[in-house]
Write an enzyme that holds these catalytic residues in place. Structure first.
Site, PDB file in Angstrom:
ATOM      1  N   GLU A  50       0.859  -1.193   0.000  1.00 34.35           N
ATOM      2  CA  GLU A  50       0.000   0.000   0.000  1.00 34.35           C
ATOM      3  C   GLU A  50       0.889   1.235   0.000  1.00 34.35           C
ATOM      4  O   GLU A  50       1.678   1.440   0.922  1.00 34.35           O
ATOM      5  CB  GLU A  50      -0.912   0.012   1.233  1.00 34.35           C
ATOM      6  CG  GLU A  50      -2.000  -1.049   1.151  1.00 34.35           C
ATOM      7  CD  GLU A  50      -3.025  -0.971   2.291  1.00 34.35           C
ATOM      8  OE1 GLU A  50      -3.993  -1.741   2.245  1.00 34.35           O
ATOM      9  OE2 GLU A  50      -2.847  -0.148   3.218  1.00 34.35           O
ATOM     10  N   GLU A  61      -5.471   9.222  10.422  1.00 30.82           N
ATOM     11  CA  GLU A  61      -4.134   8.790  10.850  1.00 30.82           C
ATOM     12  C   GLU A  61      -3.785   9.291  12.241  1.00 30.82           C
ATOM     13  O   GLU A  61      -4.119  10.406  12.620  1.00 30.82           O
ATOM     14  CB  GLU A  61      -3.046   9.311   9.916  1.00 30.82           C
ATOM     15  CG  GLU A  61      -3.232   9.178   8.436  1.00 30.82           C
ATOM     16  CD  GLU A  61      -3.582   7.807   7.900  1.00 30.82           C
ATOM     17  OE1 GLU A  61      -3.404   6.786   8.598  1.00 30.82           O
ATOM     18  OE2 GLU A  61      -4.058   7.769   6.761  1.00 30.82           O
TER      19      GLU A  61
END
Ligand SMILES: Cc1ncc(COP(=O)(O)O)c(C=O)c1O
Lengths: 284, 434
Positions: A50, A61
């Site tokens: 990824e 995040e």
């Protein structure tokens, strides 16, 4: 193994054993080092990689990946440089782009996801993970992915049940990203109960299940795969190595070596978990 | 929810009008709006949508009655619509002030904060989180949470903490925890992102009291509906005082809760012109290379994109990276704006105008020394607009005084010191602060 979607390479990655799916933010801390780092993941046994295209507002995040995003953007990363990076990479693993929807939407004529997906297909990406795009808003991207033969991975959270799960599972392809715990990304030292519960809920669906959020060691990987995961996704634990390299001013080679060796540990852990699971199934 | 029944949230004669209902069904305003959030938050957003429809729209368990009662008793509503005598003379038209600065806490923010904290209580949530820019929403949320006995944590950019120290202290006095956010430039955008991250972790027992008409559905409609009390009152007060509707309504826009609250009841009155005043900062030029827009004029200068859960108008570069915005007033310092405002601007129903830092400061001093009202720096932009554009307005203008300026005095001293501001007092004895 389960049926998948458009990309044969992604389908193959989940066949015959557990998939190790590492993540790094592209361009962290700079373009050239980042190329070496991604190639180190490949040498370390990555089955899918990824690649994060940094967005200025990474709401899903935690602090580790936020740090990577800042370093990469300060180094001048843009969608076009990201695509150039993907073309330049020399790796065996199929590549998935992880980014936020605004960058996908604005690319090209700035009026929808099609231009981004077309370019992604051209440089050899196999699919997308878009953390701020729930199934409700995903149809334009889903259509573009089908047009260009790419997959669209969705995240299933511990809170995803019932109708929502159905809605996601009817749109997902490639693999489903099982979010191991609530919250944002970040390495953790334990395995959450919610992981097992999520895997149980997904059992009936015929799509590979890759678990991510918080996996940081071979032992984690082993337990998660033994618990039924088809793959493990590891981000923050790898980004931590890059960040330590920046802080301690380590050579690119030294950081790449550490990424490769953690990759081997994670992959070996996943394989132990898979062997244990297969054994348990056979003895039944 | 039945779409044919008038709902209890509106003054009865307004409730059936399309402008008051827009977006309630699906969270879409033309091409804007939507729900662009991480999957982990979606179930909470569905739960919130259900609670909004039941409690706010259908007044289940008397929610709206309790809300109105608390707004009156705790908040001090209704706020007056006051004729501004000097400004009326100066601009040669009737200027009325909708005095949200007199609401408890000193800004319109309590209308929304009290509504949402009460809703969280009805939903059985046990904890409140909120972001704040100027500290006004944080203060309002902290007050509402103390009033309703809910634990509360506020995320605030580090730069804003330094600009708005009195508000930080007020939040703490009301028992809230204040968490500094150091990412990015440390302003509202980063504070919203960080609050969303907290919520993604704690969603099972926590409600996120968003501070403006931004974010994923149902926040933009819900916050508008809580703030609509401003224009419902102003509309009735205008008719009562002048026998007529105003010709113009002027309100400053950051995320747009003051604007939507001030406009909501007038959107369907075609004779009433609606003016959204944004922060023009130091200039409308952007620095693409540095990713900085030295303004916060997302309606006026922004482009369509997706941020913080909604598709709306944004300050962004050509790749779609969000720009750092700027304004003297931290409450307007945001790169996005509510999706409904973006829609109303495209439709030509709302006119966006950018007013720069200098004109806002002059507006601040003018209102202070001519009318005896010290406005928030956010509000001051509306008075900067009045000075520059009064000629374009009709004969009866309502300006919403969204907040009072006590929180801004330190910034005003600093900013006034830097410039030559018309109408400012002699600053020499305050240069070191007060
Ligand atoms: C007094 C005042 N007016 C206006 C605003 C801008 O926010 P909004 O556009 O949501 O009303 C703020 C924000 O903090 C404020 O404190």
């Amino acid at each position: 193994m389960p049926a998948t979607g458009n990309s044969e390479a992604l389908a193959a990655a989940f066949e015959g054993g557990p998939a190790y799916v590492p993540y790094l933010a592209v361009g962290d801390p700079d373009y050239d080092a980042s190329l070496e780092y991604v190639e180190a993941l490949d040498r370390g046994g990555a089955d899918v990689i990824e690649l994060g295209l940094p967005f200025s507002e990474p709401i899903a995040e935690g602090p580790t990946i936020q740090g990577a995003v800042v370093r990469s953007l300060e180094g001048g990363m843009t969608p076009d440089r990201f695509f150039a990076f993907v073309e330049k990479l020399d790796v065996d693993a199929p590549l998935v782009c992880m980014t936020y929807y605004n960058l996908i939407y604005q690319y090209g004529d700035g009026d929808g996801p099609r231009d981004f997906v077309e370019k992604a297909a051209e440089v050899g990406l196999e699919g997308f993970v878009v953390p701020d795009l729930p199934a409700e808003e995903a149809d334009p991207l889903r259509e573009a992915c089908d047009e260009f033969g790419l997959d669209l991975v969705f995240i299933v959270a511990p809170t995803t049940t019932g109708d929502r799960l159905e809605r996601i599972m009817s749109r997902v392809s490639g693999y489903v990203y099982v979010q191991a715990r609530l919250g944002t990304t970040g390495a953790k030292s334990d395995v959450a109960d919610s992981t097992t519960e999520s895997l149980d809920r997904l059992r009936e669906y015929d799509v590979p299940k890759a678990v991510g959020f918080g996996i940081s060691s071979g032992e984690h990987a082993e337990r998660i795969v033994a618990g039924g995961a088809d793959g493990i996704i590891v981000g923050s634990a790898l980004v931590d190595i890059v960040a330590e390299g920046v802080e301690a001013d380590l050579s690119t080679e030294a950081v790449a070596d550490r990424l490769e060796s953690l990759s081997r540990e994670l992959k070996a852990g996943a394989e132990r978990g898979y062997a244990a699971r297969t054994e348990a199934a056979e003895s039944r | 929810m039945s779409e044919t029944e008038p709902t209890t949230n509106d003054a009865p004669e307004l409730s059936r009008r399309p402008g008051r209902r827009r977006g309630r069904d699906d969270g879409k305003f033309g091409r804007y709006g939507g729900q662009y959030v991480p999957e982990a938050l979606m179930p909470a957003i569905e739960e919130l949508t259900d609670a909004y429809e039941r409690y706010v729209l259908d007044n289940e368990d008397g929610f709206m009655d309790e809300f109105r009662e608390r707004l009156a008793d705790f908040g001090g509503r209704p706020t007056p619509l006051q004729r501004a005598e000097r400004l009326s003379e100066r601009y040669d038209r009737e200027v009325y002030l909708k005095r949200e600065d007199l609401l408890h806490g000193g800004a319109h923010k309590l209308n929304n904060a009290l509504g949402q904290v009460l809703l969280a209580k009805y939903m059985g949530k046990e904890r409140i989180v909120a972001e704040t820019g100027a500290g006004q929403h944080g203060t309002a949320t902290a007050m509402a949470a103390a009033h309703l006995d809910m634990p509360c944590e506020i995320y605030m950019g580090e730069r804003d903490i330094n600009r708005q120290r009195p508000n930080v202290f007020r939040m703490k006095l009301n028992g809230a925890e204040v968490n500094p956010v150091t990412a990015g430039r440390g302003t509202l955008k980063e504070a919203i992102s960080e609050t969303m991250r907290d919520w993604a972790t704690t969603v099972e027992n926590t409600h996120y009291v968003i501070g403006s008409v931004v974010g994923p559905h149902p926040f933009p409609v819900m916050v508008r509906d809580f703030q609509a009390v401003i224009s419902e009152e102003a509309r009735a007060q205008s008719i009562e005082k002048t026998g007529d509707l105003p010709t113009d309504v002027v309100a400053c826009a950051g995320g747009g809760s003051n604007t939507m609250g001030s406009f909501a009841a007038f959107v369907d009155d075609e004779s009433v012109a609606l003016h959204a005043i944004e922060a023009g900062g130091s200039t409308l030029e952007v620095d693409e290379e540095a990713g900085v827009a030295p303004n916060s004029a997302s309606l006026f200068a922004g482009e369509e994109g997706v941020l913080h859960g909604a598709r709306t108008k944004l300050l962004q570069d050509s790749d779609g990276q969000i720009m750092e915005s700027h304004s003297v007033s931290s409450g307007l310092d945001y790169a996005g704006v509510g999706p409904e405002l973006a829609y109303l601007v495209d439709e030509g129903r709302v006119t966006p105008v950018a007013v720069d830092d200098d004109a806002a400061l002059e507006g601040f001093h003018r209102l202070s020394n001519t009318e005896g009202i010290i406005p928030a720096l956010e509000t001051a932009h509306a008075f900067g607009y009045l000075e520059e554009h009064a000629e374009d307005l009709g004969e009866r203008v309502v300006v919403t005084v969204s907040g009072r300026g006590d929180k801004d005095l330190e910034s005003v001293i600093e900013e006034t010191d830097k410039r030559d501001v018309a109408g400012a007092p002699d600053m020499s004895m305050f240069s070191g602060g007060i």
